[in-house]
Design a protein around this motif. Sequence first.
Motif, PDB file in Angstrom:
ATOM      1  N   VAL A  41       0.868  -1.184   0.000  1.00 47.43           N
ATOM      2  CA  VAL A  41       0.000   0.000   0.000  1.00 47.43           C
ATOM      3  C   VAL A  41       0.902   1.230   0.000  1.00 47.43           C
ATOM      4  N   ASP A  42       0.770   2.055  -1.034  1.00 50.10           N
ATOM      5  CA  ASP A  42       1.563   3.290  -1.136  1.00 50.10           C
ATOM      6  C   ASP A  42       0.620   4.489  -1.090  1.00 50.10           C
ATOM      7  N   PRO A  43       0.803   5.374  -0.107  1.00 50.27           N
ATOM      8  CA  PRO A  43      -0.036   6.579  -0.084  1.00 50.27           C
ATOM      9  C   PRO A  43       0.293   7.486  -1.263  1.00 50.27           C
ATOM     10  N   MET A 141      -4.166  11.778  -0.893  1.00 46.69           N
ATOM     11  CA  MET A 141      -5.287  11.829  -1.829  1.00 46.69           C
ATOM     12  C   MET A 141      -5.880  10.439  -2.077  1.00 46.69           C
ATOM     13  N   GLY A 142      -5.116   9.406  -1.793  1.00 43.14           N
ATOM     14  CA  GLY A 142      -5.577   8.040  -2.027  1.00 43.14           C
ATOM     15  C   GLY A 142      -4.441   7.061  -1.757  1.00 43.14           C
ATOM     16  N   TYR A 143      -4.655   5.804  -2.140  1.00 44.18           N
ATOM     17  CA  TYR A 143      -3.656   4.767  -1.909  1.00 44.18           C
ATOM     18  C   TYR A 143      -3.546   3.895  -3.156  1.00 44.18           C
ATOM     19  N   ASP A 144      -2.313   3.653  -3.608  1.00 48.28           N
ATOM     20  CA  ASP A 144      -2.077   2.674  -4.659  1.00 48.28           C
ATOM     21  C   ASP A 144      -1.885   1.334  -3.963  1.00 48.28           C
ATOM     22  N   VAL A 145      -2.779   0.383  -4.273  1.00 52.17           N
ATOM     23  CA  VAL A 145      -2.799  -0.905  -3.572  1.00 52.17           C
ATOM     24  C   VAL A 145      -2.455  -2.003  -4.561  1.00 52.17           C
ATOM     25  N   GLU A 146      -1.448  -2.776  -4.202  1.00 54.17           N
ATOM     26  CA  GLU A 146      -1.072  -3.952  -4.996  1.00 54.17           C
ATOM     27  C   GLU A 146      -1.552  -5.173  -4.230  1.00 54.17           C
ATOM     28  N   ARG A 157      -6.165   2.004  -7.387  1.00 52.83           N
ATOM     29  CA  ARG A 157      -6.088   3.183  -6.516  1.00 52.83           C
ATOM     30  C   ARG A 157      -7.392   3.268  -5.730  1.00 52.83           C
ATOM     31  N   LEU A 158      -7.254   3.262  -4.407  1.00 51.66           N
ATOM     32  CA  LEU A 158      -8.404   3.309  -3.517  1.00 51.66           C
ATOM     33  C   LEU A 158      -8.357   4.586  -2.690  1.00 51.66           C
ATOM     34  N   ASN A 159      -9.490   4.967  -2.128  1.00 52.12           N
ATOM     35  CA  ASN A 159      -9.512   6.158  -1.284  1.00 52.12           C
ATOM     36  C   ASN A 159      -9.362   5.801   0.192  1.00 52.12           C
ATOM     37  N   TYR A 160      -8.992   4.556   0.477  1.00 53.84           N
ATOM     38  CA  TYR A 160      -8.768   4.110   1.855  1.00 53.84           C
ATOM     39  C   TYR A 160      -7.654   3.063   1.864  1.00 53.84           C
ATOM     40  N   ASP A 161      -7.051   2.869   3.019  1.00 55.55           N
ATOM     41  CA  ASP A 161      -6.033   1.842   3.206  1.00 55.55           C
ATOM     42  C   ASP A 161      -6.764   0.551   3.591  1.00 55.55           C
TER      43      ASP A 161
END
Length: 176
Positions: A41-43, A141-146, A157-161
């Motif tokens: 998870v990358d902010p 602004m969001g989170y890049d989730v792998e 890309r999600l708006n939450y972790d």
Amino acid sequence: MTKLFFPALVLSLAAASVGAQDARYPNDDNTHYGWADVLRVDPVYGVSRTEVPRQECYDQQVVRRDPGTGSAAGTILGAVVGGVLGSTVGKGDGRKAATVAGAVAGGAVGNSVSRSGGGEYESTETRCRQVAAVSEQRRIMGYDVEYRYRGEVYVSRLNYDPGERLRVRVSVAPAD
């Protein structure tokens, strides 16, 4: 009959809650849900800028000119001193003329001295001006989730972790 009513009620409530939970997605027989393991998870940061007007003040040294005590007082004092000095010169009618000439000359000199006699002095003035200060704020602004689902790796890309696991919606359709 009450023995059958209670289990039927529980099953109907469970079915209703499952239907309500998936109400945001179309009811499709080719769609199901599963769990994916989150790998990373990358902010994602964004910068918002706002201009805020503010007043900037500073002290500045200025040179001022003192106008003196006034030309009337200087003129009168100069005329008296000039008249006294003029009366010491000459005799008879010459003394009167010297007194008048001394008074006139003394008045002129006194007037000139009183206008420039104050001199210059330094003073401090506070001066202010409006400036636009830019305020920058860095925020997530969001989170890049792998994540991995059934051996395949995906990125969204999600708006939450999401944490360690992510619920995924799987939809299957024929590839024409």
